[in-house]
Write a protein that holds these residues in place. Structure first.
Motif, PDB file in Angstrom:
ATOM      1  N   SER A   1     -11.710   0.244   2.601  1.00 36.15           N
ATOM      2  CA  SER A   1     -11.737   1.706   2.651  1.00 36.15           C
ATOM      3  C   SER A   1     -10.411   2.299   2.177  1.00 36.15           C
ATOM      4  CB  SER A   1     -12.039   2.167   4.074  1.00 36.15           C
ATOM      5  OG  SER A   1     -12.019   3.575   4.170  1.00 36.15           O
ATOM      6  N   GLU A   2      -9.291   1.712   2.612  1.00 33.51           N
ATOM      7  CA  GLU A   2      -7.982   2.199   2.177  1.00 33.51           C
ATOM      8  C   GLU A   2      -7.782   1.979   0.682  1.00 33.51           C
ATOM      9  OE1 GLU A   2      -5.136   0.212   4.555  1.00 33.51           O
ATOM     10  OE2 GLU A   2      -5.753   1.148   6.439  1.00 33.51           O
TER      11      GLU A   2
ATOM     12  N   ASP B   1       0.830  -1.201   0.000  1.00 38.85           N
ATOM     13  CA  ASP B   1       0.000   0.000   0.000  1.00 38.85           C
ATOM     14  C   ASP B   1       0.866   1.253   0.000  1.00 38.85           C
ATOM     15  OD1 ASP B   1       1.019   0.133   2.539  1.00 38.85           O
ATOM     16  OD2 ASP B   1      -0.866  -0.274   3.566  1.00 38.85           O
ATOM     17  N   LYS B   2       0.247   2.405   0.247  1.00 38.82           N
ATOM     18  CA  LYS B   2       0.963   3.672   0.160  1.00 38.82           C
ATOM     19  C   LYS B   2       1.964   3.868   1.288  1.00 38.82           C
ATOM     20  CE  LYS B   2      -2.781   6.139   2.532  1.00 38.82           C
ATOM     21  NZ  LYS B   2      -3.751   7.251   2.417  1.00 38.82           N
ATOM     22  N   TYR B   3       1.884   3.035   2.327  1.00 40.83           N
ATOM     23  CA  TYR B   3       2.857   3.109   3.417  1.00 40.83           C
ATOM     24  C   TYR B   3       3.919   2.020   3.318  1.00 40.83           C
ATOM     25  CZ  TYR B   3      -0.668   6.175   5.469  1.00 40.83           C
ATOM     26  OH  TYR B   3      -1.572   7.188   5.693  1.00 40.83           O
TER      27      TYR B   3
ATOM     28  N   CYS C   1      -6.243  -3.684  11.393  1.00 35.29           N
ATOM     29  CA  CYS C   1      -7.027  -3.662  10.168  1.00 35.29           C
ATOM     30  C   CYS C   1      -8.082  -4.757  10.202  1.00 35.29           C
ATOM     31  CB  CYS C   1      -6.131  -3.835   8.936  1.00 35.29           C
ATOM     32  SG  CYS C   1      -5.191  -5.385   8.931  1.00 35.29           S
TER      33      CYS C   1
ATOM     34  N   GLN D   1      -5.036  -2.867  -4.973  1.00 35.51           N
ATOM     35  CA  GLN D   1      -5.039  -2.805  -3.514  1.00 35.51           C
ATOM     36  C   GLN D   1      -6.402  -3.116  -2.899  1.00 35.51           C
ATOM     37  OE1 GLN D   1      -3.361   0.900  -2.137  1.00 35.51           O
ATOM     38  NE2 GLN D   1      -1.469   0.665  -3.303  1.00 35.51           N
TER      39      GLN D   1
ATOM     40  N   ASN E   1      -9.615   4.542  -1.641  1.00 37.29           N
ATOM     41  CA  ASN E   1      -9.002   5.860  -1.819  1.00 37.29           C
ATOM     42  C   ASN E   1      -7.972   5.874  -2.938  1.00 37.29           C
ATOM     43  OD1 ASN E   1     -10.501   6.890   0.363  1.00 37.29           O
ATOM     44  ND2 ASN E   1      -8.966   6.214   1.852  1.00 37.29           N
ATOM     45  N   SER E   2      -7.402   4.719  -3.261  1.00 40.69           N
ATOM     46  CA  SER E   2      -6.401   4.660  -4.333  1.00 40.69           C
ATOM     47  C   SER E   2      -6.864   3.755  -5.471  1.00 40.69           C
ATOM     48  CB  SER E   2      -5.069   4.148  -3.769  1.00 40.69           C
ATOM     49  OG  SER E   2      -5.226   2.878  -3.167  1.00 40.69           O
TER      50      SER E   2
ATOM     51  N   VAL F   1      -6.327   2.238  13.336  1.00 35.48           N
ATOM     52  CA  VAL F   1      -5.020   1.945  12.746  1.00 35.48           C
ATOM     53  C   VAL F   1      -3.979   1.830  13.863  1.00 35.48           C
ATOM     54  CG1 VAL F   1      -5.545   3.071  10.572  1.00 35.48           C
ATOM     55  CG2 VAL F   1      -4.637   4.431  12.450  1.00 35.48           C
TER      56      VAL F   1
ATOM     57  N   SER G   1     -11.781  -1.971   6.763  1.00 40.73           N
ATOM     58  CA  SER G   1     -10.791  -0.896   6.727  1.00 40.73           C
ATOM     59  C   SER G   1      -9.858  -1.047   5.528  1.00 40.73           C
ATOM     60  CB  SER G   1      -9.992  -0.877   8.023  1.00 40.73           C
ATOM     61  OG  SER G   1      -9.263  -2.087   8.188  1.00 40.73           O
TER      62      SER G   1
END
Length: 349
Positions: A303-304, A131-133, A296, A315, A307-308, A293, A300
């Protein structure tokens, strides 16, 4: 001339008391051997292909939820430098699929990029991507599945105990007791469940226990109605009247005599309640009222991923597939149990 008594007394012998082996002389239906109720239920359940498929998927997904987070070597909250990397699987990447490449949409068109090559991460593999992290989606997906299953099963069992007890007591005593308890149930049912859960989660600290408690307050009504209906149907039966004649107490009759006779509908309702609880938890997590957070759940993660979704659609796919399979599988199992446990469907199966 005197008559001669030709009748002589008969003296029994041991041969007269031997059992006669007449199995060859009587007709026995060997095609329908007697069997216990639960043996017949098990047989009918496993003859239902949909129920068997659902059970197999539940077992597989449960095993993956247990051991999945330990397979990839990443922790669910571990952040790395490999951010927004597409799925890459060792061995399969040589076939041109799951090689870490993804197609990006830009203002000038589309282009294919490989984040592993750009970051020189040649020995790095994320089976579901990152993911983005920089967190491993594979590990987080199965961790989220574990959390969602624990919440759903725990909340359903608690609801079963509360709703079943409430419905059985209400139906057995009847009269004013039943009227008061049913009015309370109607008031509880008249309040939207989402409002109750949302307000409760806003007041209490978000977490697994809070979600289980919120679901416990709202999901017991259906079980209560089923238990009450079964009680009204059975409480005038002969075995109940016999127990009353023998001076058995009310709670002994409720939980020792009647409860074992309604276990079929109860089990079926429980299996139907689990996917509902999974969906409710996922919805709460999706709107930000669920697991905090870095923990997870499937909701959730969806939901994450949402967003992407436009830039990295991979994802959101794994948690959606896992949640859909869980809900479908539990519904298939519940449908199979309903057909196997319902004697009215015996002739149609």
């Amino acid at each position: 001339m005197a008559e001669v008594d030709t009748m002589t007394a008969y003296v029994p012998t041991e041969d007269d008391f031997k059992l006669k082996d007449n199995t060859e002389n009587i007709a026995i239906d060997n095609n329908f051997a007697s069997q216990s109720y639960w043996k017949e239920v098990r047989k009918k359940f496993f003859h239902n292909k949909g129920a068997v498929v659902g059970l197999a998927f539940v077992i597989i997904l449960t095993i993956l939820a247990i051991i999945g987070p330990m397979i990839s070597g990443y922790a669910y909250s571990e952040q790395t430098s490999g951010k927004n990397l597409a799925p890459r699987i060792q061995g399969i990447e040589n076939l041109g699929i799951f090689d870490g490449s993804e197609t990006m949409v830009t203002t000038t068109g589309t282009k294919k990029i490989n984040g592993y090559a750009q970051g020189k991460l040649y020995d790095t593999f994320y089976w579901f991507g990152s993911d983005k992290y920089g967190r491993d989606i594979f590990t987080r997906t199965w961790t989220g599945a574990r959390v969602s299953l624990i919440i759903a099963v725990a909340a359903t069992i608690i609801d079963m105990v509360i709703g079943m007890s409430y419905g059985l007591i209400s139906g057995y005593f009847g009269g004013k007791t039943d009227m008061i308890m049913q009015r309370i149930l109607e008031v509880a049912n008249g309040i939207p469940r989402l409002v109750v859960v949302t307000l409760l989660l806003l007041i209490l600290k978000p977490g697994m226990i809070t979600i289980i408690f919120a679901l416990m307050l709202t999901e017991w009504i259906g079980m209560s109605r089923i238990a009450r209906a079964e009680m009204l149907k059975l409480k005038e039966q002969e075995f109940v009247l016999a127990s009353k004649t023998l001076d058995a107490g009310p709670f002994f009759i409720i939980f020792k005599e009647i409860l074992p006779n309604i276990i079929g509908p109860v089990i079926t309702q429980v299996m139907f309640s689990i996917p509902t609880a999974i969906f409710t938890e996922a919805f709460l997590s999706f709107v930000g009222l669920g697991i905090p957070v870095p923990q997870c759940s499937l909701g959730s993660l969806i939901s994450e991923g949402y967003n992407s979704f436009t830039t990295h659609p991979y994802q959101i796919i794994p948690p959606i597939i896992v949640m859909a399979l869980l809900m479908l599988s539990f519904n298939l199992i519940a449908d199979g149990l309903r057909e196997a446990l319902d004697p009215k469907l015996k002739e149609t199966s």
